[in-house]
Design a protein around this motif. Structure first.
Motif, mmCIF file in Angstrom:
data_model
loop_
_atom_site.group_PDB
_atom_site.id
_atom_site.type_symbol
_atom_site.label_atom_id
_atom_site.label_comp_id
_atom_site.label_asym_id
_atom_site.label_seq_id
_atom_site.Cartn_x
_atom_site.Cartn_y
_atom_site.Cartn_z
ATOM 1 N N ALA A 109 -7.185 -6.029 -6.457
ATOM 2 C CA ALA A 109 -7.595 -6.510 -5.145
ATOM 3 C C ALA A 109 -9.105 -6.373 -4.990
ATOM 4 O O ALA A 109 -9.700 -5.406 -5.478
ATOM 5 C CB ALA A 109 -6.884 -5.710 -4.061
ATOM 6 N N GLN A 167 -12.648 -5.340 -3.714
ATOM 7 C CA GLN A 167 -13.002 -4.063 -3.106
ATOM 8 C C GLN A 167 -14.280 -4.117 -2.267
ATOM 9 O O GLN A 167 -14.809 -3.073 -1.882
ATOM 10 C CB GLN A 167 -13.152 -3.003 -4.193
ATOM 11 C CG GLN A 167 -11.854 -2.638 -4.897
ATOM 12 C CD GLN A 167 -10.873 -1.915 -3.997
ATOM 13 O OE1 GLN A 167 -11.178 -0.881 -3.425
ATOM 14 N NE2 GLN A 167 -9.685 -2.459 -3.853
ATOM 15 N N PHE A 191 -13.778 -10.237 -1.183
ATOM 16 C CA PHE A 191 -12.498 -10.396 -0.481
ATOM 17 C C PHE A 191 -12.479 -11.709 0.279
ATOM 18 O O PHE A 191 -11.502 -12.480 0.192
ATOM 19 C CB PHE A 191 -12.287 -9.223 0.478
ATOM 20 C CG PHE A 191 -11.089 -9.382 1.379
ATOM 21 C CD1 PHE A 191 -9.814 -9.126 0.919
ATOM 22 C CD2 PHE A 191 -11.236 -9.817 2.690
ATOM 23 C CE1 PHE A 191 -8.697 -9.284 1.736
ATOM 24 C CE2 PHE A 191 -10.145 -9.980 3.530
ATOM 25 C CZ PHE A 191 -8.869 -9.713 3.052
ATOM 26 N N CYS A 231 -6.298 2.426 -2.324
ATOM 27 C CA CYS A 231 -6.003 1.853 -1.004
ATOM 28 C C CYS A 231 -6.980 2.404 0.027
ATOM 29 O O CYS A 231 -7.420 1.679 0.935
ATOM 30 C CB CYS A 231 -4.577 2.187 -0.576
ATOM 31 S SG CYS A 231 -3.282 1.473 -1.603
ATOM 32 N N PHE A 273 -10.215 0.597 -0.430
ATOM 33 C CA PHE A 273 -10.073 -0.766 0.084
ATOM 34 C C PHE A 273 -10.168 -0.772 1.612
ATOM 35 O O PHE A 273 -10.874 -1.591 2.195
ATOM 36 C CB PHE A 273 -8.731 -1.358 -0.367
ATOM 37 C CG PHE A 273 -8.444 -2.706 0.226
ATOM 38 C CD1 PHE A 273 -8.984 -3.855 -0.332
ATOM 39 C CD2 PHE A 273 -7.647 -2.830 1.356
ATOM 40 C CE1 PHE A 273 -8.742 -5.112 0.220
ATOM 41 C CE2 PHE A 273 -7.393 -4.074 1.921
ATOM 42 C CZ PHE A 273 -7.943 -5.220 1.349
ATOM 43 N N GLU A 274 -9.466 0.143 2.252
ATOM 44 C CA GLU A 274 -9.488 0.201 3.723
ATOM 45 C C GLU A 274 -10.893 0.497 4.235
ATOM 46 O O GLU A 274 -11.352 -0.128 5.205
ATOM 47 C CB GLU A 274 -8.509 1.265 4.213
ATOM 48 C CG GLU A 274 -8.451 1.405 5.726
ATOM 49 C CD GLU A 274 -7.932 0.172 6.435
ATOM 50 O OE1 GLU A 274 -8.558 -0.228 7.446
ATOM 51 O OE2 GLU A 274 -6.933 -0.397 5.971
ATOM 52 N N GLU A 314 0.821 -1.205 0.000
ATOM 53 C CA GLU A 314 0.000 0.000 0.000
ATOM 54 C C GLU A 314 0.859 1.262 0.000
ATOM 55 O O GLU A 314 1.942 1.276 0.578
ATOM 56 C CB GLU A 314 -0.911 0.023 1.232
ATOM 57 C CG GLU A 314 -1.912 -1.120 1.287
ATOM 58 C CD GLU A 314 -2.746 -1.106 2.551
ATOM 59 O OE1 GLU A 314 -3.966 -1.259 2.462
ATOM 60 O OE2 GLU A 314 -2.157 -0.928 3.649
#
Length: 270
Positions: free
Chosen positions: A253, A255, A260, A107, A110-111, A100
């Motif tokens: 990645a 999302q 996930f 990012c 995503f977080e 990241e």
């Protein structure tokens, strides 16, 4: 009027004219001296300004100077250079690598979307996470915020792994994460303001001093080099057992929590 008086008057007039010419000549000389002096000052000022500009341009920046600092490794790290940052229960069998950049907008998404799921999984011992920090956005959107925030994350990690995780979540939060082109993270005061939302960092004098002194600047540069040497070219990137964790029909990645978890469960079985 007598001839004598006439001659005296003419002589007096000539004397007055001579004196006036002398006074004017002195004034002209003084004016020329002022102009010359001003010109010399102007030239010296320009030369001095150019010299200062050249000196300033050649002066190493704070981050150039950080390369020559002594490496200070945050607590709760391992490895010769302290860039192995693994968080989670030792009993967890697998490790999720998370690459990241603090300024990365994806990012941040995503977080905000998946961060709580990652925390829950790590707390449950489902897997550990290994954090690898990047600073490449400082090059694409010129600035120093990625490096500065990564150094501050080192200061948080020096407090505790939990403080690190909570601080990282706040830096990526919708409230505090700036647009990619807005380099707010370059300001120590802003990073400390964000940190005040984390109980372990709020009013923490040691943490604040480390941020302001750049205690972990060299560590941030060393961590960034680790990212650069990894072959990863985008953030966020997730890996487990050397394989990328991606969403369905995507090279990125996941999302959202559902995709996930599906991708992680598949990787854990592999």
């Amino acid at each position: 009027m007598s001839s004598r008086n006439s001659q005296a008057n003419k002589a007096a007039a000539r004397e007055r004219l001579r004196l006036e010419r002398e006074r004017q000549a002195k004034k002209d000389k003084a004016r020329r001296q002022v102009v010359v002096a001003a010109s010399i000052v102007g030239v010296l000022a320009i030369a001095g300004g150019v010299g200062f500009a050249v000196m300033k341009a050649n002066k190493p920046t704070e981050w150039d100077a950080a390369k020559d600092k002594t490496l200070v490794k945050p607590a709760n790290t391992t490895g010769d250079d302290g860039t192995t940052v693994v968080i989670g229960k030792p009993t967890a069998k697998k490790t999720l690598e998370m690459y990241e950049d603090p300024r990365c907008p994806v990012c941040s998404v995503f977080e905000q979307q998946v961060g709580s799921t990652v925390k829950k999984d790590v707390d449950a011992g489902k897997y550990k996470i290994q954090f690898i920090g990047a600073t490449f956005i400082d090059n694409g959107s010129p600035g120093t915020g990625s490096k500065n925030a990564l150094s501050a994350l080192g200061a948080a990690l020096n407090v505790s792994p939990e403080a690190f995780m909570e601080y990282k979540a706040q830096l990526y939060s919708a409230k505090w994460h700036p647009a990619e082109t807005t380099d707010k993270f370059k300001d120590d005061s802003y990073l400390i303001e964000v940190a005040d939302t984390v109980p372990a960092l709020k009013g923490n004098a040691k943490f604040q001093k480390d941020v302001q002194d750049g205690t972990f600047d060299k560590w941030a540069l060393t961590m960034s080099k680790k990212f650069d040497d990894s072959g990863v070219t985008a953030t966020p990137t997730l890996k487990m057992d050397g394989k990328k964790i991606t969403g369905a029909n995507s090279d990125n990645a996941p999302q959202d929590p559902a995709s996930f978890t599906a991708a992680i469960d598949k990787a854990l079985k592999g």
